[in-house]
Structures are given as C-alpha cells and as structure tokens.
Design an enzyme around this catalytic site. Sequence first.
Site, mmCIF file in Angstrom:
data_model
loop_
_atom_site.group_PDB
_atom_site.id
_atom_site.type_symbol
_atom_site.label_atom_id
_atom_site.label_comp_id
_atom_site.label_asym_id
_atom_site.label_seq_id
_atom_site.Cartn_x
_atom_site.Cartn_y
_atom_site.Cartn_z
ATOM 1 N N HIS A 1 62.983 -64.012 -12.112
ATOM 2 C CA HIS A 1 63.010 -65.117 -11.470
ATOM 3 C C HIS A 1 61.586 -65.654 -11.212
ATOM 4 O O HIS A 1 60.860 -64.872 -10.958
ATOM 5 C CB HIS A 1 64.079 -65.385 -10.577
ATOM 6 C CG HIS A 1 63.674 -64.518 -9.370
ATOM 7 N ND1 HIS A 1 63.195 -64.886 -8.300
ATOM 8 C CD2 HIS A 1 64.119 -63.303 -9.301
ATOM 9 C CE1 HIS A 1 62.843 -64.036 -7.501
ATOM 10 N NE2 HIS A 1 63.582 -62.926 -7.744
ATOM 11 N N CYS B 1 64.838 -57.882 -7.361
ATOM 12 C CA CYS B 1 64.644 -58.457 -8.372
ATOM 13 C C CYS B 1 63.098 -58.600 -8.806
ATOM 14 O O CYS B 1 62.307 -58.463 -7.827
ATOM 15 C CB CYS B 1 65.188 -59.951 -8.498
ATOM 16 S SG CYS B 1 67.012 -59.834 -8.565
#
Length: 269
Positions: free
Chosen positions: A196, A212
């Site tokens: 992301h 992440c």
Amino acid sequence: MLKTEIDPYRLSRRGFLNAAALGAASIAVSACTTTSSTPAPVEPPPPTYEEPPLGDYATMYGPISDSGFDLPAIPIKKMDPQFLRQIVPDPTGQRPGTIIVDTTNHFLYLVREGGQAIRYGVGLGRAGFEWSGDAVVQWKQKWPKWTPPDEMVARQPELEQYSAKNGGMPGGLKNPLGARALYLFQGNVDTLYRLHGSPEWNSIGKSVSSGCVRLMNQDIIDLYDRVPSKSPVVVTGDISQPMVASANRRAIPIDGGVPDGSVLLGPVN
C-alpha cells in the site's frame, strides 16, 4: 594390315571411355558447386528486451492530482537514492510479473522481461510484526477505505471511530493505506497483508509500520498500474535462497479485511 585396322578401333574406344569419365567428373563438380553456392539462411538472434526508461526523478516524484486528491511532491534530495524507483538487473530469478519483497534490504522488485526488474524502496513492519510467505494479488483498490482490525483497535482505542461497525476510514491523504492498495490472498483466504501507499516518505527503508509493506504514494500508483490481476507475490528475508513460505512469521494485520460484497480479481486459487 590387320594391326592397322585394329589400332584405330582401340584408340576410338579408349577415347570414348576417357570422354565419359571426364563428363561424369564435370557433372559431379558442377553439382558440388551448385550446392555450396546456396547456403541455408542464418536466423538473426532475437532482440534483447530492454525496459523503457522510467524518466527523471523530479517528474516521477513530483506533485500528482489523482481522483480529486492532490499528492505533494516527494523531497527526493532528503532520501537515500537507493530507495528511489529504478531499473536493475533482476536478482531473484523469478518469472516476469512476480513481485518480490526483500525484507532484509527494504526493496520490492517487480520482475520484468530480459533479466530486468523495477525496484522500489519500501517500509516494513517493526520487529515482531513481520510476515513472510507467498501470496497472490486478489484485489486492488484506488484510494481504499481503511478498516483497522479489532486487535489494532484494542491496542489503540482512538481508532474506534474507524472500526468496521463505524464504517471505516474513507480514502484520502491521511488514510494509512495511501493512494493504492494491493490485497494479498493465500488460496481463498485474505492474509490481511497489503502492499500500500503512504504519505510518510521518510519511513521508506525503515521498519516502522505494523505488518504491511508501504511504498511512497507515487510508487504505489506506478506499481498498481503495472500489476495485473492474480500476480504472484513472495515476501522473503533472503532473495539468494529458495523462496519458501515461512509459517512461523505472521503479521499483526493493519487491515480488517476485504469488504463484504467486493468483486475479487477472478476465482481464488
């Protein structure tokens, strides 16, 4: 008189045989000459693939207006140049189209044709929040909604306003998932692990986030546009070794899951 009559006959026969032998030799030489004068055509070697240039950094990391949001320029002079987007020789040996996250060196590689790769700098999870394994890009979103998982809300009560029951945080400049998100699945299960974007450019090359892989917003937009559905992803600590999923390293997720009713990128494997 008999001798005189026989000798011309012998000479004539010998001359005939010699002439025949010379004719045969001439035909053989002619045949060889004809064959050697028309060699088989040589196929030219296939052209070597070269990735098109990426352009200059001022353009790549300049301000962007995207879907109604204005992303500011990245101050690239304040960054370590190794974490800026660039074309490099592929160090992974994976097939083109594969995404490799090198957690040791904080790089993400998108493998291309011709032994090349596009390399991006990434920020990663803090110690204890890491994840490794293999997955597939099963969902993609521009300016995604963020829904913190319940365990994250429990650790950070201030996130309650963005919980699933409260509808999550709409996409935007302050959204932790940034301008784009690629959602990773294993089989038919959402790993809750994401590639992301992030506005925190100074976190690239470091281990600061929960779980992440984060890229600068300009880089995640570029990656998003290059990655088709079902692209394989490998997250590993050592790209020089066989890339095998590690079951004992699981992320504390940053996201609560793909929203119900979402249309995935084809049947899950």
